[in-house]
Write a protein that holds these residues in place. Structure first.
Motif, short mmCIF file in Angstrom:
data_model
loop_
_atom_site.label_atom_id
_atom_site.label_comp_id
_atom_site.label_asym_id
_atom_site.label_seq_id
_atom_site.Cartn_x
_atom_site.Cartn_y
_atom_site.Cartn_z
N PHE A 303 0.84 -1.18 0.00
CA PHE A 303 0.00 0.00 0.00
C PHE A 303 0.88 1.24 0.00
O PHE A 303 2.12 1.15 0.03
CB PHE A 303 -0.92 0.00 1.23
N THR A 304 0.27 2.40 -0.01
CA THR A 304 1.03 3.64 -0.07
C THR A 304 1.94 3.79 1.14
O THR A 304 3.11 4.21 1.02
CB THR A 304 0.07 4.85 -0.14
N ASP A 305 1.45 3.44 2.31
CA ASP A 305 2.21 3.69 3.54
C ASP A 305 2.76 2.42 4.19
O ASP A 305 3.39 2.49 5.25
CB ASP A 305 1.33 4.42 4.55
N THR A 306 2.53 1.28 3.61
CA THR A 306 3.04 0.06 4.24
C THR A 306 3.16 -1.06 3.21
O THR A 306 2.52 -1.02 2.16
CB THR A 306 2.11 -0.40 5.38
N TYR A 361 5.87 -11.26 7.53
CA TYR A 361 7.18 -10.62 7.39
C TYR A 361 6.97 -9.12 7.17
O TYR A 361 6.01 -8.71 6.48
CB TYR A 361 7.94 -11.20 6.19
N ASN A 362 7.87 -8.30 7.73
CA ASN A 362 7.77 -6.86 7.53
C ASN A 362 8.37 -6.46 6.19
O ASN A 362 8.77 -7.32 5.39
CB ASN A 362 8.44 -6.10 8.68
N GLN A 363 8.44 -5.14 5.95
CA GLN A 363 8.92 -4.66 4.65
C GLN A 363 10.38 -4.99 4.40
O GLN A 363 10.87 -4.89 3.26
CB GLN A 363 8.71 -3.14 4.52
N PHE A 364 11.08 -5.40 5.47
CA PHE A 364 12.49 -5.78 5.31
C PHE A 364 12.65 -7.30 5.21
O PHE A 364 13.77 -7.81 5.31
CB PHE A 364 13.31 -5.25 6.49
#
Length: 781
Positions: A303-306, A361-364
């Motif tokens: 998404f735009t922010d995540t 999992y996060n963005q990393f």
């Protein structure tokens, strides 16, 4: 023998593509379709050597009074063709040094005017050997003016199986992992049992194939362009499953036992008793089956922010007992009046265990959480169908009146227990959140009836006028409730967002008229059907009522031209409708997997299709080839559309898309290269264009794909048969993604024992463990 082994090895380890060739030599036998004229063809062969029995005598008797009407002599290879008028007959095959063989019934009708009696096996008659009855093997496929009929009795790959095994090995039909049935690449198909809707298909239509044992199915009819006599439901046509109803004199029966791994055990018995004007028949099958499986989901969300990644690993097992029972009787009041009554009862215990692991999992790409969700579901499905059929024949030939009444009732319910635990990224330590304990109850009651009256009146030498009325009613009352357990109050709290009570009522009233005739090499049939639909849905929680009424006309046309003996052209057209069913209209969420929800759309409109087909049929003593070119244009196309919410929950719901165009080429062949080898294959190449511009300009697809199937049956010495069946499905694109290619191979071996009064068989389904469904989906936001 070396030639046989080389051929078997080639088809077992190298995927065989279907190559069809024209055959001009030899004896060919097919006549133009008419109300009164047809043909019976067949091949007389030695039971032991499978070589043709030259110059055998074939006699044709009427089934009504057993009077001799015609006869023929087989050629030097054992092939024969006999021209007869439409009707029901029995054959008697005689040859010096062999036991006589009788075959009945052989029915020649306007829609199946060329009947292939198949391989007729004669038993050598040594000195002092008592006579042994040997039954002939009917052809697996019969071509009619508006349908293809597939006999399933000789399909070794379905021994001990269910209707799912039967249909998955029939040309033009494919099934996906959830049991959804597709015909020529489309799921918009109508399923009938003995020509009528059934409670077996009412509440959970995907379960119908698991409900019917293969041993109870006599044949399957594929009707891609139905005439006006049939219901207009089904975009790509109708699949009609015909159950067994033996009509033999005296007491006779069949007992079969099978066992498999994973657990797949079946016991079935078929009994028939005929005496005088009465005939009684029954079929019972008891089955226990495990269907284990795994599912893997990989989701990347941005998404735009995540953004994040989620992997989902699911292990499941569907298991339980099922019972299938048919009871029926026929009574011939007199030569012109008969009545038939039947009952079909089905009971299933569809238990279901599911363990799902979620990895977030996060963005990393670092693991942020892990959850484990266990679902244990116990259920019970019961249904009963009652049918009453009356037939009146008039003095004029082919003039008749029939009436059919059916009542059906089904009950499905299930109870689920759910436990979800959360852990830290080490996958062992609880993260401190409370465990989620849930339960759900699903209850659905269906009742339906239909009444149909049909009248047929001959006109002139070959013409026939037909007309009929039909009225049906379907009622489904469905309750779904999910509750959370509150640790503080020690009480169950209903989740109102995924719980509801939904009532579905649908009336369909129809009338049709058709006329058909034959002029020299031309045969034709035109019809018009009118159907009025009265639909009402009621969502009790919100008191949301959705009522609709619409009247539609459905024309149909079929034209046949006999180019020459054994060569025919067929052109057909029909208009079809697909009405949204209860599941598509009910807005409730399935909560077995809270991250992948399925819901309905109460505002869904019906889909309409114009269907055209041009076919070429070639018959000969070598076999048959049927090729078709088809085109379908559909409006208000119904497809499931997946949307992902900001919370990470994916929801699938049916929507109406603007339109679709489908073009295709289908080839079906039944070949007999040698007496010991029978080859059957199909190939379907199609293009599908879907316009979903009403949802978004990015949602459109234009895809080419194909499916193929090849079955090889080898006849060995000592009454042994080997069947190798190969299926391949090419990748196919949808408006939201791609289903990847899939192939699978089934192998079966059968040996007759006890003078063909018994048999032993062995089957390996999906021998390469390759029947896996793989999808790539781009979800809407």
């Amino acid at each position: 023998m070396l030639k046989k082994l080389i051929t078997i090895t080639f088809h077992l380890f190298i995927f065989p593509f279907i190559i069809l060739a024209q055959h001009n030599g030899g004896q060919e036998g097919i006549m133009g379709i008419s109300s009164f004229q047809g043909s019976i063809i067949g091949h007389v062969i030695d039971y032991t050597t499978h070589s043709g029995v030259a110059f055998s005598t074939i006699s044709v008797y009427t089934l009504r009074d057993s009077s001799l009407i015609d006869g023929s002599i087989a050629d030097e290879h054992g092939y024969f063709q006999i021209k007869v008028k439409g009707g029901a007959y029995s054959l008697k095959i005689e040859s010096i040094g062999y036991s006589d063989l009788s075959i009945s019934p052989i029915r020649v009708s306007p829609k199946e005017n060329t009947v292939d009696a198949g391989d007729l096996l004669l038993q050598a008659l040594p000195v002092n050997l008592e006579e042994v009855e040997v039954r002939g093997e009917r052809s697996r496929m019969t071509i009619g003016l508006d349908k293809k009929v597939f006999e399933v009795g000789k399909d070794l790959s379905s021994i001990g199986g269910t209707g799912e095994d039967i249909l998955s090995n029939i040309p033009s039909i494919t099934l996906d992992v959830d049991g959804n049935i597709s015909l020529r690449g489309s799921q918009n198909v109508k399923i009938l049992i003995d020509g009528k809707p059934s409670s077996l298909t009412g509440i959970n239509s995907n379960d119908v194939l698991l409900s019917i044992p293969a041993s109870a199915i006599a044949r399957v009819e594929i009707i891609t362009n139905p005439s006006a006599k049939y219901q207009a439901e089904g975009m790509v046509g109708i699949i009609n499953i015909i159950l067994k109803k033996d009509r033999k004199k005296g007491l006779n029966g069949l007992l079969s036992l099978s066992a498999g791994w994973p657990h797949d055990h079946n016991a079935a018995i078929n009994l028939n008793y005929g005496r005088g004007k009465w005939n009684f028949f029954t079929n019972y099958s008891g089955k226990y089956r495990d269907i284990p499986g795994i599912a893997r989901h990989h989701r990347e969300v941005s998404f735009t922010d995540t953004s994040y990644i989620q992997d989902q690993f699911t292990d499941f097992n569907r298991y339980g007992f099922s019972h299938f029972l048919t009871l029926g009787s026929e009574y011939n009041i007199n030569p012109r009046n008969s009545i038939n009554a039947s009952l079909v009862f089905n009971s299933r215990q569809p238990d279901h265990d599911v363990i799902t692991n979620y990895y977030d999992y996060n963005q990393f790409a670092a693991l942020s959480s892990y959850r484990n969700r266990t679902l244990i579901d116990t259920g019970k499905n019961k249904s009963i169908d009652l049918n009453l059929y009356y037939l009146k024949k008039f003095a004029a030939k082919d003039r008749q009146l029939s009436a059919n009444m059916r009542f059906s009732k089904g009950l499905n319910y299930s109870n689920s227990g759910i436990l979800e635990k959360s852990f830290l990224p080490d996958l062992i330590t609880p993260d401190g959140q409370k465990d989620i304990t849930q339960k759900s109850a699903d209850y659905a009651l269906q009742q339906s009836y239909d009444i149909q009256i049909d009248y047929e009146h001959p006109i002139g030498e070959n013409g026939k006028f037909s007309a009929g009325l039909r009225s049906s009613y379907d009622h489904i009352d469905k309750t779904y409730e999910t509750s959370n357990f509150n640790d503080s109050s020690k009480q169950w709290e209903v989740l109102s967002s995924v719980s509801n009570h939904f009532i579905f009522n649908e009336y369909v009233h129809a009338a049709y008229a058709m006329y058909g005739d034959k002029k020299k090499a031309w045969s034709y049939q035109f019809g018009l059907r009118a159907e009025q639909t009265v639909l009402s849905t009621h969502l009790l929680e919100t008191n949301e009522i959705n009522d609709r009424t619409y009247l539609n006309l459905f024309p149909s046309a079929h034209v046949n031209f006999e180019i020459s003996k054994g060569n025919q052209l067929q052109l057909s057209y029909s208009r079809r409708i697909w009405r949204p069913n209860m599941h598509m209209l009910n807005p409730f969420h399935s909560y077995a997997d809270p991250l992948n929800l399925w819901s309905g759309n109460p505002n869904l409109n019906p889909e309409f299709t114009h269907s055209f087909e041009l076919g070429f049929l070639k018959y000969g003593h070598w076999g048959s080839v049927n090729s078709s070119i088809y085109y379908r244009h559909s409006s208000d196309v119904i497809q499931f559309f997946r949307t992902i919410h900001a919370s990470g929950v994916s929801e699938s719901r049916p929507v109406n898309m603007s339109s679709s165009d489908n073009f295709g080429l289908e080839l079906i062949a039944n070949l007999n290269p040698f007496t010991w080898w029978r080859l059957q294959g199909s190939f379907n190449y199609f293009r599908s264009i879907v316009d979903a511009g009403n949802i978004g300009s990015q949602y459109a697809s234009d895809d080419y794909s194909w499916t193929s199937r090849l079955s090889n049956t080898f006849y060995f010495w000592n009454k042994t048969m080997l069947q190798i069946m190969v299926n391949y499905r090419a990748p196919i694109e949808s408006v939201q993604g791609m289903r990847n290619a899939m192939y699978f191979i089934d192998i079966a071996l059968k040996k007759d024992i006890m003078n063909k009064n018994g048999s032993i068989s062995f089957r390996v389904a999906d021998a390469m463990n390759s029947r896996k469904y793989d999808f790539n989906v781009v979800e809407g936001a």
